[in-house]
Motif scaffolding. Sequence first.
Motif, PDB file in Angstrom:
ATOM      1  N   LYS A 164       3.424 -33.879  88.086  1.00  0.00           N
ATOM      2  CA  LYS A 164       3.448 -34.588  86.810  1.00  0.00           C
ATOM      3  C   LYS A 164       2.501 -33.960  85.803  1.00  0.00           C
ATOM      4  CE  LYS A 164       2.629 -39.144  84.745  1.00  0.00           C
ATOM      5  NZ  LYS A 164       2.244 -40.554  85.013  1.00  0.00           N
ATOM      6  N   ASP A 165       1.261 -33.743  86.207  1.00  0.00           N
ATOM      7  CA  ASP A 165       0.257 -33.229  85.278  1.00  0.00           C
ATOM      8  C   ASP A 165       0.511 -31.771  84.919  1.00  0.00           C
ATOM      9  OD1 ASP A 165      -1.378 -35.597  85.061  1.00  0.00           O
ATOM     10  OD2 ASP A 165      -1.990 -35.244  87.119  1.00  0.00           O
ATOM     11  N   ASN A 168       3.557 -31.517  82.568  1.00  0.00           N
ATOM     12  CA  ASN A 168       3.237 -32.025  81.236  1.00  0.00           C
ATOM     13  C   ASN A 168       2.434 -30.993  80.436  1.00  0.00           C
ATOM     14  OD1 ASN A 168       4.549 -34.448  81.564  1.00  0.00           O
ATOM     15  ND2 ASN A 168       2.723 -35.600  82.110  1.00  0.00           N
ATOM     16  N   GLU A 169       1.517 -30.314  81.096  1.00  0.00           N
ATOM     17  CA  GLU A 169       0.691 -29.310  80.417  1.00  0.00           C
ATOM     18  C   GLU A 169       1.483 -28.040  80.107  1.00  0.00           C
ATOM     19  OE1 GLU A 169      -2.833 -28.282  78.554  1.00  0.00           O
ATOM     20  OE2 GLU A 169      -2.404 -30.168  79.597  1.00  0.00           O
ATOM     21  N   GLY A 171       4.849 -27.814  79.876  1.00  0.00           N
ATOM     22  CA  GLY A 171       6.218 -28.203  79.554  1.00  0.00           C
ATOM     23  C   GLY A 171       6.925 -27.295  78.577  1.00  0.00           C
ATOM     24  N   TYR A 176      10.478 -28.095  80.317  1.00  0.00           N
ATOM     25  CA  TYR A 176      11.153 -29.110  79.516  1.00  0.00           C
ATOM     26  C   TYR A 176      11.936 -28.426  78.394  1.00  0.00           C
ATOM     27  CZ  TYR A 176       8.299 -32.577  81.922  1.00  0.00           C
ATOM     28  OH  TYR A 176       7.718 -33.365  82.876  1.00  0.00           O
ATOM     29  N   ARG A 206      13.239 -35.943  82.137  1.00  0.00           N
ATOM     30  CA  ARG A 206      12.205 -36.861  82.634  1.00  0.00           C
ATOM     31  C   ARG A 206      12.027 -36.670  84.133  1.00  0.00           C
ATOM     32  NH1 ARG A 206      13.766 -42.514  79.451  1.00  0.00           N
ATOM     33  NH2 ARG A 206      13.498 -41.679  77.312  1.00  0.00           N
TER      34      ARG A 206
END
Length: 382
Positions: A164-165, A168-169, A171, A176, A206
Amino acid sequence: MAFIADAHFQDIYAHFEDANYKGIENPETGRFVNVRTMQAQLQSTRIFNENYFAFIEALDDIVARGIKYVALPGDFSDDGQPVHVKGLRKILDRYSKKHGILFFATTGNHDPVKPFTQEAGKTDFLGVGGQEQIITSSVKNLKDTAEGQLKPIITSEIKKWGYKDILNEMGAFGFYPQKEYVYWETPFSKYGYGEYSFEKAEEASRLNKRTYQIDAYNAHPDASYLVEPTDGVWLLAIDANVYVPNKELSRITTNPKDFSGASIGYNNVLLQKTHLITWVKKIAAQAKEKGKVLIAFSHYPMVEFNDNASEEMKAFFGENKMQLHRVPKEDVAEVFADAGIQIHFGGHMHINDTGVRTSKNGNTLFNIQTPSLVHTLRDIKC
């Protein structure tokens, strides 16, 4: 296009946001650095301190060559620590904005080390007077300190981040969808090429929609994706990390200790991530139909990487020596060649090798092993 595998980036100039510790001062420049001891490097298959400079040098060479697309086939960080992943993102952002380079990353067994964030630390940073400096995310990680030992530094920036982390960093680097991409999907996307929109891709990206079952109770993220950064080129980023339960689980768990690491690669993919094989077959068929150039990359080799000498090496050194447990079974190349992969770039082994396999059905797979930057530079200098 360029491939940089096993950068194992360590941001030696970064400072911890939640600890009043700068590191040690370089007397020649006056800059403070956080570096590891030479002993740490001698006892590891990895190089730590030099990676920062080798990575910058490689990016500058890429700029000089006019290359605009760069893939990172896993192990882009030391161990998925926030301080290093954030530092890497800043550098990639800088080269993206200044030189128009698009980066595409996939996961390795060091990013993340386990599927979920965990407390962690290192005992072998270089401290004042040449002593070892402990830097850890929790006092629970500490054992009794010896008299005269440097005071440990406590910072959350040295945790080992999970999926997750890290995603997100990182992405913006393929994990993404971005508005400038022609197309983007995951193994779990419900839309097709002709139905694509950025909004649909955002919804499908997601992380809770990108999971696969590992047992009756637990599902793990799968960070695989397909991206078309420019018309006609498809980059297939395969997340071949598989975290096997250490014991039979009877509950949902996010405890990293309940799972092994992911260093084996495709041998375990054939056992636990068969959805990827189905997806790859679909992608390869569509690429052929639409006239797209399909290039696959992941962290792990799909083909034996010892110039076909692994069996002899097992007889000479033993089955578990010389990293022979990481050699993919012949079934791996057979399966992915028949799935439609013709060229695949891997990493993980820190060495260069090109392996070629033709399946019983006549399909040929070229597997190109991308060496780590520092090992390559060191070998050349020697």
